[in-house]
Design a protein around this motif. Sequence first.
Motif, PDB file in Angstrom:
ATOM      1  N   GLU A   1      63.868  56.909  -3.431  1.00 41.40           N
ATOM      2  CA  GLU A   1      64.766  57.756  -4.187  1.00 41.40           C
ATOM      3  C   GLU A   1      66.068  57.020  -4.487  1.00 41.40           C
ATOM      4  O   GLU A   1      66.606  57.088  -5.586  1.00 41.40           O
ATOM      5  N   ALA A   2      66.568  56.295  -3.508  1.00 40.51           N
ATOM      6  CA  ALA A   2      67.857  55.625  -3.661  1.00 40.51           C
ATOM      7  C   ALA A   2      67.802  54.510  -4.685  1.00 40.51           C
ATOM      8  O   ALA A   2      68.802  54.169  -5.306  1.00 40.51           O
ATOM      9  N   THR A   3      66.616  53.886  -4.863  1.00 41.44           N
ATOM     10  CA  THR A   3      66.504  52.745  -5.766  1.00 41.44           C
ATOM     11  C   THR A   3      65.702  53.076  -7.012  1.00 41.44           C
ATOM     12  O   THR A   3      65.249  52.189  -7.711  1.00 41.44           O
ATOM     13  N   ALA A   4      65.541  54.389  -7.317  1.00 41.28           N
ATOM     14  CA  ALA A   4      64.755  54.776  -8.480  1.00 41.28           C
ATOM     15  C   ALA A   4      65.364  54.218  -9.766  1.00 41.28           C
ATOM     16  O   ALA A   4      64.658  53.815 -10.680  1.00 41.28           O
ATOM     17  N   THR A   5      66.687  54.205  -9.868  1.00 44.29           N
ATOM     18  CA  THR A   5      67.377  53.592 -10.985  1.00 44.29           C
ATOM     19  C   THR A   5      67.964  52.277 -10.492  1.00 44.29           C
ATOM     20  O   THR A   5      68.961  52.266  -9.785  1.00 44.29           O
ATOM     21  N   SER A   6      67.328  51.176 -10.877  1.00 46.06           N
ATOM     22  CA  SER A   6      67.658  49.884 -10.288  1.00 46.06           C
ATOM     23  C   SER A   6      68.784  49.208 -11.054  1.00 46.06           C
ATOM     24  O   SER A   6      68.736  49.074 -12.280  1.00 46.06           O
ATOM     25  N   LEU A   7      69.811  48.788 -10.330  1.00 49.50           N
ATOM     26  CA  LEU A   7      70.945  48.077 -10.902  1.00 49.50           C
ATOM     27  C   LEU A   7      71.203  46.825 -10.074  1.00 49.50           C
ATOM     28  O   LEU A   7      71.324  46.902  -8.850  1.00 49.50           O
ATOM     29  N   LEU A   8      71.289  45.673 -10.733  1.00 46.61           N
ATOM     30  CA  LEU A   8      71.592  44.419 -10.059  1.00 46.61           C
ATOM     31  C   LEU A   8      72.937  43.902 -10.552  1.00 46.61           C
ATOM     32  O   LEU A   8      73.144  43.682 -11.749  1.00 46.61           O
ATOM     33  N   ARG A   9      73.850  43.716  -9.612  1.00 46.71           N
ATOM     34  CA  ARG A   9      75.117  43.041  -9.910  1.00 46.71           C
ATOM     35  C   ARG A   9      74.957  41.574  -9.533  1.00 46.71           C
ATOM     36  O   ARG A   9      74.634  41.267  -8.389  1.00 46.71           O
TER      37      ARG A   9
ATOM     38  N   GLU B   1      64.826  40.406 -12.445  1.00 44.36           N
ATOM     39  CA  GLU B   1      64.215  41.736 -12.559  1.00 44.36           C
ATOM     40  C   GLU B   1      63.489  42.168 -11.299  1.00 44.36           C
ATOM     41  O   GLU B   1      63.283  43.363 -11.075  1.00 44.36           O
ATOM     42  N   THR B   2      63.075  41.218 -10.471  1.00 45.79           N
ATOM     43  CA  THR B   2      62.216  41.553  -9.335  1.00 45.79           C
ATOM     44  C   THR B   2      62.851  41.313  -7.973  1.00 45.79           C
ATOM     45  O   THR B   2      62.287  41.732  -6.951  1.00 45.79           O
TER      46      THR B   2
ATOM     47  N   PRO C   1      58.655  31.689 -20.379  1.00 50.28           N
ATOM     48  CA  PRO C   1      58.169  30.517 -19.637  1.00 50.28           C
ATOM     49  C   PRO C   1      58.179  29.273 -20.521  1.00 50.28           C
ATOM     50  O   PRO C   1      58.008  29.351 -21.737  1.00 50.28           O
ATOM     51  N   SER C   2      58.392  28.127 -19.901  1.00 50.37           N
ATOM     52  CA  SER C   2      58.481  26.872 -20.633  1.00 50.37           C
ATOM     53  C   SER C   2      57.120  26.207 -20.761  1.00 50.37           C
ATOM     54  O   SER C   2      56.378  26.078 -19.778  1.00 50.37           O
ATOM     55  N   ALA C   3      56.812  25.761 -21.997  1.00 49.72           N
ATOM     56  CA  ALA C   3      55.586  24.993 -22.215  1.00 49.72           C
ATOM     57  C   ALA C   3      55.796  23.529 -21.852  1.00 49.72           C
ATOM     58  O   ALA C   3      54.833  22.755 -21.782  1.00 49.72           O
ATOM     59  N   ASN C   4      57.054  23.161 -21.609  1.00 47.46           N
ATOM     60  CA  ASN C   4      57.360  21.762 -21.312  1.00 47.46           C
ATOM     61  C   ASN C   4      57.351  21.451 -19.816  1.00 47.46           C
ATOM     62  O   ASN C   4      57.481  20.288 -19.431  1.00 47.46           O
ATOM     63  N   MET C   5      57.239  22.488 -18.977  1.00 48.75           N
ATOM     64  CA  MET C   5      57.254  22.273 -17.524  1.00 48.75           C
ATOM     65  C   MET C   5      56.076  23.010 -16.890  1.00 48.75           C
ATOM     66  O   MET C   5      56.253  23.945 -16.111  1.00 48.75           O
ATOM     67  N   ASP C   6      54.858  22.596 -17.250  1.00 48.92           N
ATOM     68  CA  ASP C   6      53.675  23.249 -16.704  1.00 48.92           C
ATOM     69  C   ASP C   6      53.517  23.000 -15.214  1.00 48.92           C
ATOM     70  O   ASP C   6      52.713  23.641 -14.535  1.00 48.92           O
ATOM     71  N   TRP C   7      54.289  22.049 -14.668  1.00 45.89           N
ATOM     72  CA  TRP C   7      54.253  21.786 -13.227  1.00 45.89           C
ATOM     73  C   TRP C   7      54.995  22.858 -12.429  1.00 45.89           C
ATOM     74  O   TRP C   7      54.847  22.941 -11.207  1.00 45.89           O
ATOM     75  N   TYR C   8      55.792  23.684 -13.110  1.00 38.53           N
ATOM     76  CA  TYR C   8      56.545  24.733 -12.421  1.00 38.53           C
ATOM     77  C   TYR C   8      55.767  26.040 -12.481  1.00 38.53           C
ATOM     78  O   TYR C   8      55.425  26.543 -13.553  1.00 38.53           O
ATOM     79  N   GLY C   9      55.482  26.611 -11.318  1.00 43.76           N
ATOM     80  CA  GLY C   9      54.681  27.830 -11.267  1.00 43.76           C
ATOM     81  C   GLY C   9      55.445  29.068 -10.867  1.00 43.76           C
ATOM     82  O   GLY C   9      54.852  30.129 -10.646  1.00 43.76           O
ATOM     83  N   GLY C  10      56.782  28.965 -10.762  1.00 41.30           N
ATOM     84  CA  GLY C  10      57.593  30.097 -10.337  1.00 41.30           C
ATOM     85  C   GLY C  10      57.993  30.991 -11.500  1.00 41.30           C
ATOM     86  O   GLY C  10      57.586  30.789 -12.651  1.00 41.30           O
ATOM     87  N   PRO C  11      58.818  31.992 -11.235  1.00 42.41           N
ATOM     88  CA  PRO C  11      59.240  32.929 -12.279  1.00 42.41           C
ATOM     89  C   PRO C  11      60.317  32.320 -13.171  1.00 42.41           C
ATOM     90  O   PRO C  11      60.998  31.357 -12.801  1.00 42.41           O
ATOM     91  N   THR C  12      60.471  32.893 -14.363  1.00 46.92           N
ATOM     92  CA  THR C  12      61.624  32.547 -15.182  1.00 46.92           C
ATOM     93  C   THR C  12      62.866  33.151 -14.531  1.00 46.92           C
ATOM     94  O   THR C  12      62.775  33.973 -13.612  1.00 46.92           O
ATOM     95  N   LEU C  13      64.036  32.760 -15.026  1.00 51.77           N
ATOM     96  CA  LEU C  13      65.269  33.290 -14.457  1.00 51.77           C
ATOM     97  C   LEU C  13      65.318  34.807 -14.595  1.00 51.77           C
ATOM     98  O   LEU C  13      65.629  35.511 -13.625  1.00 51.77           O
ATOM     99  N   LEU C  14      64.985  35.334 -15.780  1.00 48.90           N
ATOM    100  CA  LEU C  14      65.039  36.785 -15.973  1.00 48.90           C
ATOM    101  C   LEU C  14      64.005  37.500 -15.120  1.00 48.90           C
ATOM    102  O   LEU C  14      64.295  38.563 -14.555  1.00 48.90           O
ATOM    103  N   GLU C  15      62.815  36.931 -14.989  1.00 47.59           N
ATOM    104  CA  GLU C  15      61.790  37.554 -14.142  1.00 47.59           C
ATOM    105  C   GLU C  15      62.280  37.684 -12.707  1.00 47.59           C
ATOM    106  O   GLU C  15      62.053  38.703 -12.056  1.00 47.59           O
ATOM    107  N   HIS C  16      62.952  36.648 -12.224  1.00 50.88           N
ATOM    108  CA  HIS C  16      63.473  36.719 -10.854  1.00 50.88           C
ATOM    109  C   HIS C  16      64.572  37.769 -10.751  1.00 50.88           C
ATOM    110  O   HIS C  16      64.622  38.528  -9.773  1.00 50.88           O
TER     111      HIS C  16
END
Length: 444
Positions: A6-14, A215-216, A198-213
């Motif tokens: 309930e407390a985190t139903a509306t998610s805000l990241l500062r 968001e999650t 995601p970058s097509a130039n760094m297929d060696w990187y398997g982590g999230p994009t900056l925005l994905e991180h």
Amino acid sequence: MSTTQEATATSLLRFATAGSVDDGKSTLVGRLLHDSKSVLADQLEAVEHASRRRGQEAPDLALLTDGLRAEREQGITIDVAYRYFATARRRFILADTPGHVQYTRNMVTGASTAELAVVLVDARNGVVEQTRRHAAVAALLRVPHVVLAVNKMDLVEYAEPVFAAIAEEFTAYAASLGVKDVVAVPISALAGDNVVEPSANMDWYGGPTLLEHLETVPVGTDPSVEPARFPVQYVIRPQSEEFHDYRGYAGQLASGVLRVGDAVTVLPSGHTTTVAAIDALGASTEIAWAPQSVTVRLADDIDISRGDLIAAGPAPVPTKDVQATVCHLNERPLHVGAKVLLKHTTRTVRALVKEISYRIALPDKAGDTLERRSGAEGLNVNDIGHVVLRTAEPLALDDYTDNRRTGSFILIDPSDGTTLTAGMAGEAFDTVSTTDASQEEDWV
């Protein structure tokens, strides 16, 4: 639905961004706003027009923050720029902090309420002096999450070894400061690699994009595991026929969860009672959690006024002797013997600077560690140090390492009301070396 859900139903990241001069921070902020569709059409049109006048074919996204840079050139003291944007998954408040060493205070301002700090590094230069300073400030402020954004990967041929070496060096240094969560992301803010898409130039990187991180990443802490802290902001006594006996205490729950029936202690008086009722948005409720604004009614009539703290669970011990780590924000130095006002949550009291125990020298070069420099008689702008204060009235402070909201305070100049210093109760770092700075020059 659970309390936490309930407390985190509306998610805000500062979150706050930090980086050295020319690391590409303005471009990163512009790219993040542009690619997440958070730029209004007229703003984008103005940027495109300004870019064409400069002879650039593609819009210069750094221009989205140029107005803020112009404000800094006008000499504004605390000039952190805030940007608000949202995606389908989360809302964001971005604190854009300047990168120059003389603006260390600005990062302290921007990161003081942040749950995540994005530290930008130029892939060509690696970890530099300001990178280590920004990591130290993030550790000082107990920012829970840090992202190392290794920018300008396009200028190093998107080489994985370059990214890996920078990430390893920064992660090791941050860990030595007590930063527990570091995520490294290789990006090119100019080209858009791994910022939103995601970058097509760094297929060696398997982590999230900056925005994905962004968001999650987990937001906040579970209120149910923190002790409840409720600073009283206003006492409500309608004294009308309808509410003849109503006595409520309004404010924002700083941490934890309050329930009807909970045993509480009123500080600094130390009186104990129980929660009789909780009112929120004009209706009674059985439970409230941080950071809700509510009105609390107690079972007993106790002398309570603005600035008192209603605490459930282990309560802090009120004291007039405050030991704290501080960052001095004002151009006027802070000296031993200075008379100031100390504002802690909703309480403001008179205080005296009894002692400046030491200053903390942030690292200047690779291999340097944090250093306590004793013998200081004053703190200059941007200085971080440890002070002892004597207050006219007792304060109920938690240690900052335990509670960022009730462990922080500011010092105010009583003559004109300007903010002097940001304070954090307790010690900032456990293990730093100590030297005598009585014969040394001031550092910035």
